[in-house]
Structures are given as structure tokens and as C-alpha cells.
Design a protein around this motif. Sequence first.
Motif, PDB file in Angstrom:
ATOM      1  N   ARG A 156      19.715 -16.933   7.528  1.00  0.00           N
ATOM      2  CA  ARG A 156      19.859 -15.816   8.452  1.00  0.00           C
ATOM      3  C   ARG A 156      20.762 -16.157   9.636  1.00  0.00           C
ATOM      4  O   ARG A 156      21.441 -15.306  10.181  1.00  0.00           O
ATOM      5  CB  ARG A 156      18.480 -15.378   8.943  1.00  0.00           C
ATOM      6  N   HIS A 174       8.437   2.361   0.223  1.00  0.00           N
ATOM      7  CA  HIS A 174       7.954   1.248   1.037  1.00  0.00           C
ATOM      8  C   HIS A 174       6.679   0.607   0.473  1.00  0.00           C
ATOM      9  O   HIS A 174       6.608  -0.612   0.289  1.00  0.00           O
ATOM     10  CB  HIS A 174       7.716   1.737   2.470  1.00  0.00           C
ATOM     11  N   MET A 184      13.775 -11.593   2.529  1.00  0.00           N
ATOM     12  CA  MET A 184      13.437 -12.589   3.542  1.00  0.00           C
ATOM     13  C   MET A 184      11.939 -12.868   3.570  1.00  0.00           C
ATOM     14  O   MET A 184      11.499 -13.990   3.785  1.00  0.00           O
ATOM     15  CB  MET A 184      13.898 -12.107   4.931  1.00  0.00           C
ATOM     16  N   GLY A 185      11.145 -11.812   3.352  1.00  0.00           N
ATOM     17  CA  GLY A 185       9.707 -12.000   3.428  1.00  0.00           C
ATOM     18  C   GLY A 185       9.127 -12.704   2.206  1.00  0.00           C
ATOM     19  O   GLY A 185       8.018 -13.215   2.244  1.00  0.00           O
ATOM     20  N   SER A 234       6.025  -6.995  -3.866  1.00  0.00           N
ATOM     21  CA  SER A 234       6.088  -8.264  -3.157  1.00  0.00           C
ATOM     22  C   SER A 234       4.803  -9.071  -3.387  1.00  0.00           C
ATOM     23  O   SER A 234       4.838 -10.265  -3.671  1.00  0.00           O
ATOM     24  CB  SER A 234       6.294  -7.975  -1.670  1.00  0.00           C
ATOM     25  N   ASP A 260      14.837  -7.202   4.082  1.00  0.00           N
ATOM     26  CA  ASP A 260      13.450  -7.382   4.519  1.00  0.00           C
ATOM     27  C   ASP A 260      12.618  -7.916   3.370  1.00  0.00           C
ATOM     28  O   ASP A 260      11.832  -8.851   3.523  1.00  0.00           O
ATOM     29  CB  ASP A 260      12.859  -6.035   4.987  1.00  0.00           C
ATOM     30  N   ASP A 310      17.818  -5.558  -0.540  1.00  0.00           N
ATOM     31  CA  ASP A 310      16.915  -5.218   0.561  1.00  0.00           C
ATOM     32  C   ASP A 310      16.509  -6.506   1.295  1.00  0.00           C
ATOM     33  O   ASP A 310      15.703  -7.293   0.804  1.00  0.00           O
ATOM     34  CB  ASP A 310      15.683  -4.513  -0.013  1.00  0.00           C
ATOM     35  N   GLN A 359       5.916  -3.182  -1.117  1.00  0.00           N
ATOM     36  CA  GLN A 359       4.861  -4.106  -0.688  1.00  0.00           C
ATOM     37  C   GLN A 359       4.035  -4.563  -1.883  1.00  0.00           C
ATOM     38  O   GLN A 359       3.697  -5.732  -2.019  1.00  0.00           O
ATOM     39  CB  GLN A 359       3.955  -3.420   0.333  1.00  0.00           C
TER      40      GLN A 359
END
Lengths: 345, 589
Positions: free
Chosen positions: B575, B520, B551-552, B527, B548, B546, B524
Motif C-alpha cells: 500500500r 457488500h 487488503m482485508g 471473505s 478493500d 476491489d 463479506q
Amino acid sequence: MDSTILMFLVQDGVVNGAVYALLGVALVLVFTVTRVVFIPQGAFVAYGGLTMAALEAGRTPGTAWLLLVMGVVAAGMELLRRWGTSPPRVMARILAVDIGVPCGLLAVSLWLPGHGLGQWANILLTFALVIPIGPVLYRIAFQPLADASVLVLFIVAVGIDLTMTGLGLVFFGPEGYRTEVFSAVSFSVGPLNISAQSIWIVAMAAMLLGGLFVFFERTLLGKALRASAVNRRGARLVGIPTSLSGRTAFGLAAFIGCLSGLLIAPVTTIYFDTGFMVGLKGLIGAIIGGLISYPVTAVAALVVGLLEAFSSFEASAFKEVIIFTVIIPVLLWRSLTRPHIEDEE
Amino acid sequence: MSRLAKPSIAAAALCLIFPLVPVVPEFWVTLMNYIGLAALVAMGLVMLTGVGGMTSFGQAAFAGFAAYATAVLSTAYDVSPWINLLIGLALSGGVALAIGCITVRLSGHYLPLGTMAWGISFYYLFGNLQVLGAHDGITGIPPLTISGHALTQGRSYYYVIWGFVLAAVVLSENLLDSRVGRAIRALRAGSVAAEAHGVNTARTKLVVFVYAALLASLSGWLYAHLQRSVNPTAFGLHAGMEYLFMAVLGGAGNVLGAVLGAAITMILKDQLQNILPRLLGTQGNFEIVVFGLCLVALLQTTREGLWPFIARFGPARPDKVISPHAAALGARSMPEKGARLLQVRDVYKNFGGLIAVNNVSFDVRAGEVVGLIGPNGAGKSTTFNLVTGLATLSGGEVTWLGERIGGKSARQISRRGIARTFQHVKLIPDMTVLENVALGAHLRGRAGVLRGMLRLDRSEEARLLREAARQLERVGLGDHMHRPAGSLALGQLRIVEIARALCLDPVLLLLDEPAAGLRHLEKQFLSRLLCRLRDEGMAVLLVEHDMDFVMGLTDKLVVLDFGQIIATGTPDEVRSDPKVLEAYLGGVA
């Protein structure tokens, strides 16, 4: 060059080419199934011819001892691998097949020479002694390396060839041998004299190539081999063991090599190292066939035979040079027609 | 070399005084001379086989070419052996270039096959040419002279041979530790990753093959003037096989392994030639039985050969020094934010009857992160391959800054500033992380083979390594740079690939599942890194499962299913798209 010489050269070329075609096809078979460039293919030719010669001369061929030693090694490796996991029954069977059978064959080879049962008994025993060397060789040398790169397998194959050639010298000595012809008849067609032996060679080659076709198209084992050749992992997933395909391919290759040796031994003097060059000429055919196509390989090998016949007439000293230089334009053509980025192994 | 400084100084000193000790029998000096000659040939094979992943059975024939060149020229035409050396090198190099050009583009096994044919042809050709003395060869070759001093003694010739061996070791080690060397070492892991970072793999293969041939011909030239006679037997196919045996035995991946392999082989051969015939009661070359068996056993147990067992006792290879003063590499100017970089129009790709990508169109703009998503088998990786030139288009067009790049090679495309990572990591496990990453900067250096061998590339090399280190720090793997890549976890390897791609100084970065296998916090971090790159003006196109993460991060999404685009838009639009829900969940949830 008049037409008589031409006909003679063509006959000579076709007879040699038929043998090269057999060996070339065996090489394609072994390569597609196991990815091994089977350099020792020719050694089986020499082993076949010389084993036969030894039996005819009333001696016990060294190949009988070799098979026993290889059987012991293979059984040892297999038992070590299965130690503590397989039931004793299976272990006993391995011992019986790998060591018992070679012992039996050795006993026959020790007994037979004094009792001369004739040519066909010798031929049968030659097959029985030389063919099993193929699958056992696969188990000892190549099965542990089944996932190695083509390059590593290639180098191992060369190592095997060195060993087999050297052992050939130990077993059979540096002298050359010829065996008895299958039948001494010969026919005259115009000015051409065709011996029964050359008809034997061409007919056997044609039959064997046809038989292989039937084997691959019609039998389950043949189809399993083709499946392994297309995709080993996929074949394994549907229940075709890689090792079975490998052993079968090597067995067939040994059979083809041994048969070729038996066929040419009456017309060509066989030395312990004769096989190497003969095998490589089959390999040239196989390379032209891209190590993948049986028909192209067979035809190309026939052409190699013809080219050899004509170049030995025109420039005999340079016939090997001419034959082995042929692959350069072939490789060039392949390189130009299919340039691609390689990403395997 | 510094790693081996002390032991090699000791070894060199020993070698230096060896022939001067009068009690050393002539036999050993002679044997050492032949070991040196064999080591030169084997060293070329180590570079070719162990390092470059190719192989040749024709090295003996290359040696033969140079040996015959000097034999003919010095006996019949009285040319100085030193001039003959150059002629011999040129001849062998030319032949190697020709054979190499024909075979390097083909699958790996065609090179050894080609060299096998060349070895046989050479033997029969030279054995049948009357000008070359046919099978008897040529005798009466003059000795080598150095400033009027003829080297007729084995003890003095020893220094010539081992001087060349030493030079070859140093030059080979230098070459491997250079920009070209990295490319050579990358060959073994397949061509795709190297090509995608601008390495001309066919040319690199050719360089190694010719280099190996030149070392072999150097050995052949030395042989001719040591033996003072030549005949075809020493240069036949079996000799070629023996050289390969030495390389595999000593240590296929290490230059000094060649010397070891040559020494063991020559001593073993000498002993076996004494023992075996006595044992068997007849004469013959029975040592090949032992060699063959050793070769098989060796490759079954250790593919690295014997050298690693010896190297274990030496000091470990010191980490590469990253010079903080090395000037930064020149960087590309980034296009203006929002400029249209990549234009994919109606791209189509079929494999036989299977349509992998069907009329896909999308754009990627500078300073934008675009996500390519879709179920497994939707054609995402194929689209990547089409954009980066690893697959050929069946239809449609790919345009880069207005220029059509569809149909260009991966190498040409990488030059335009398009870098990528791979779904299945393509790194070289036994190279350090730093060196793997430095391969990405291949196009930003110029140094060639000669500069690498002569160490004239050091300032550029320092800049390349500094850039690699900088990119590794940037992706958060600075602490791991000196470890072998094979020792990292899969998630980390994906990040190493990103660092390697960044070394190319890309304008567009294509990432194939970069977050797979990351934890995780690592996700981050990744990202944030990608956001920073975007802010610097770089464009990013990524395939990722993945959601999440996707999308982020992304500004725009392209959704593929069965090779076709089923939706395009911002993450929020996609989405709620019913077609997307259908494809992912099998119906509107």
C-alpha cells in the motif's frame, strides 16, 4: 500411360482444377467474412449454366421468378424491421431496389428469348439474374443469424443447398444441358488438341484470381472485407457494417459461381444437381487451405482437379471415392500439427 | 424418466396395441416402422448435435455399413443376423472412432465436413463395388428370426423396432443423467471449463460420436432385415442430411425430440411426395425444397426445435434428490500449513510482439491467501492461464510440490488439486446449478459410459451430487441449486464457479475476480469463506480489483504492471510502495 494421355489428363485436370480453384477461393472468402461454410456455392454453378441454357433455348429461366420472390421476401423482412423508424423515402427505395429491379429483370427475361440478341446479351442477363441471388440470400437466411455459431450457420447452409437444388429441379427439370461454346476454335500443340473453351476457362480463372488479389489489396471495400474477416466486432467498431461485408462476400461468391457455370456449361453437361459435387471439390481445396488461405486453396483445388483427371483414367468408378478420401489425411495432418483447446462460440 | 412416467406409460401402451388393431391399415404400420428406424438415427444426432454441440452428415453411411454387413454375411455366408448385428456395430463403431480421432481435436466445422466426405465416399464406394451388387445392391436378405419364428410381417417386426427405440431412449436418457453425461452436456459451452475440471473433452466428444454411430448402425441393421434388400441410395449424403433435419426439427437438445422429429419428417415427406409432384406437374424429390426452407426458418426462430412446445404440457422435471445418507467422497490430505506448494519462476509469455507476462516469479504456500493485483492488462489472467495449463509458457517454469508442471495440460494440472474460476463465467446456462457444480467433482468419480447407461452408477452419483450440494451450501447458494444456472445473477454465478472449483477437492484455489458484481454483504460472506478455507490449509491465489476486499483478506500481494512484478509484500507494505502508487494513480498521491 504414354505421354499423349499424360498431357491430355494434365490438360483436363488443369481445366477442372481452375474451376475448383475459383469455387474454393469463393468458399474461403465467404467463410472468413461470414463464418458460413457455403455449401450452396455449387448451386450457383448450376444456376448460372442452366439459366444460360434456358435463355439460349428461348425460354424464360426460373431464376428470374426466384429472384423476384426472394426480393419480395427480403423487402418484407427489411420493411418489418424498419417499420416506424425509417422515413418513407428509405422504405420506397427498399421496395424499388428489392422488388422493382427483379421485376425489370423478369420483364427482360420474358421479352428477350423471342428476340435473340445473341450470346453476349444472354451472358449479361444470366449474370444479372444469378448474382443478386447471393446478397439477397445472405439478407434472408444469414443476416438474422449473424451471431449464431459456425455449426448453426453450417446447418442453415445445408438447408439452403437442399432448397436451391430442389428448386433447380423445379425450374430446369431433370434433363442436362450444354450451352454454345464461346468460340469453336481449337489449337493443336503436338498431339494435343486444346479447345478455345479450355483456354477461356483457365484464362478467366487466372484473371479472376488476380482480380481478387487486387480487390483485397487495393480497394477500400476489399480491405473492409479483410478487416471483417480478421475481427468482425473490431470492423464494426470502425464503421464497417457486418451486413455490408456479408452481402459483398455473398455477391462475389454468386458471381464466381455463376461465372464458373457459364465457363463449364459448353464443355460439361449441367444438371440441376451438378453443382453440389463441383462445389464440394472446391470445398476440398478450401479445407486443405484451412478455410483461410487463398493461395493454398487455389493450388490445392488445382491438385484436386489433376487427381480427378488421373483417377478417372486409372479407376474411373472410384474417382469420387479417391477425391473425397483425400481430405482424411489432410484433416489428420491438421489435427496432429495444431491440437488446441477450442473455446469460442 | 420419472417426470415422464405417466405420459410415457400411456404412449407405450398405445404403441403396444397399435399394430394389434386389425383396422389399422398396413400403411400406417409400415410408416411407424420407418419412423422407428429414423428415430434411432436421429436420437444419436440429438446426442451429438443438440447436447454435445457437434454434428454429422454421415449418419446414414454408418447405418449403411451395418446394413451391408448383415446383407453380405446373411446372404453369402449364412451367418445369423444377430451375430451380424454385433459385427455391424463393431465395424461402424471402428470407422466412427477413426473419423472421430481425426476430427474431434479440430474446430467444430471439421467434423461435419469430414462426415460429409465420408458420406459421399461411402455412397460411391458401395455403389461401385461388384461384390456389394453395385448400384442395384443386395436382395434376398433373410428375415430376422426370434427363437425359430421368422418376422416377415411388418406388424410383428414393429415390436422389434420399437423395442430397440424404447431401449435407446432409456439408455440415452440414463447416459445424459450421469457423470459422463454431464461432461457431454458441458461440451457445448466450450472445452476450457470442462478441461480445467479434469474432463477429457476430446475423449468425451469421441464417446458421443461413436455412440451416435452405433445407434445409426443399429437402425441400418434393422432396416436391412425389414426391407430384405439394401442399395446405396438409402445411405447417401441426402439421407444423412434428412436425419439431421429430423434432429433439429424435433428438438436438438432432447432425446424424445428425435422421435418427434422422425415422426413429423416421415409423415411430412410421405404427404409431400404425394402432393408436390401433382402440384408441379412433374416427378421429382421436391420435398427437399420444403425441408430446406423449414430447416432455415426453424434455426432462425427456435434452435430448440419443436419438443419444448410439447414438453410444456408434461409435468416439470422434478428436482434431483440429494441423499443425506450418501457417503462423503474421499478427500485429499492437505499439505502442512506453510509448505511451499506453487513455485512460479521467471515465467514469460509473449503473443507475437506483445509481452504479456515478463519474468514473473512468486510462491504460494499452504494456508496462505495471495493476491495478484495490477491495472487492467497487467498480465494477471495470463499468469493464471499459465499456472493452470490453459496457456503455454514461452519461458520460465512452474513447479507444484517440487514437480515441474509447466507444459502439462489443464487436465493433468487439475488432477494435482489445482482448481480455478474464470474472469468470464464459464457455466452451462441450461444445466441446473447443482449439475454445473457436480461437474467439478468429475475427477472424484469413476463411472463410465456403460455404468451410466445401465444405472449402475447410482451410489457413486448420489455421492457426487451430495458433494456438489454440500459445496453449494458452503458458499451460501444452497437455495438455488435446482435452478438453471442461466437464471442467476452474475455475482452469484461467480460464487457457483467457486463451489464447482471446491468440488475438485483442491489444494490450491485460483479465483479470477471473485468479488466482481457482488454486493457488500456477499463480499463479506465470501471473505469469511476464503478465510475458513485458508484455515483448513487450502491455498488461495486471487486476482481482484476491489482493494478493500483484497487488503482485508490476503497475506501477501504480488503487484503486476505491464507484465512485470513491480512490488511484492504484505498488504501494508504494498500500500505504501511508491511504484504501486505510480502504477495505480499515475504518481505519488
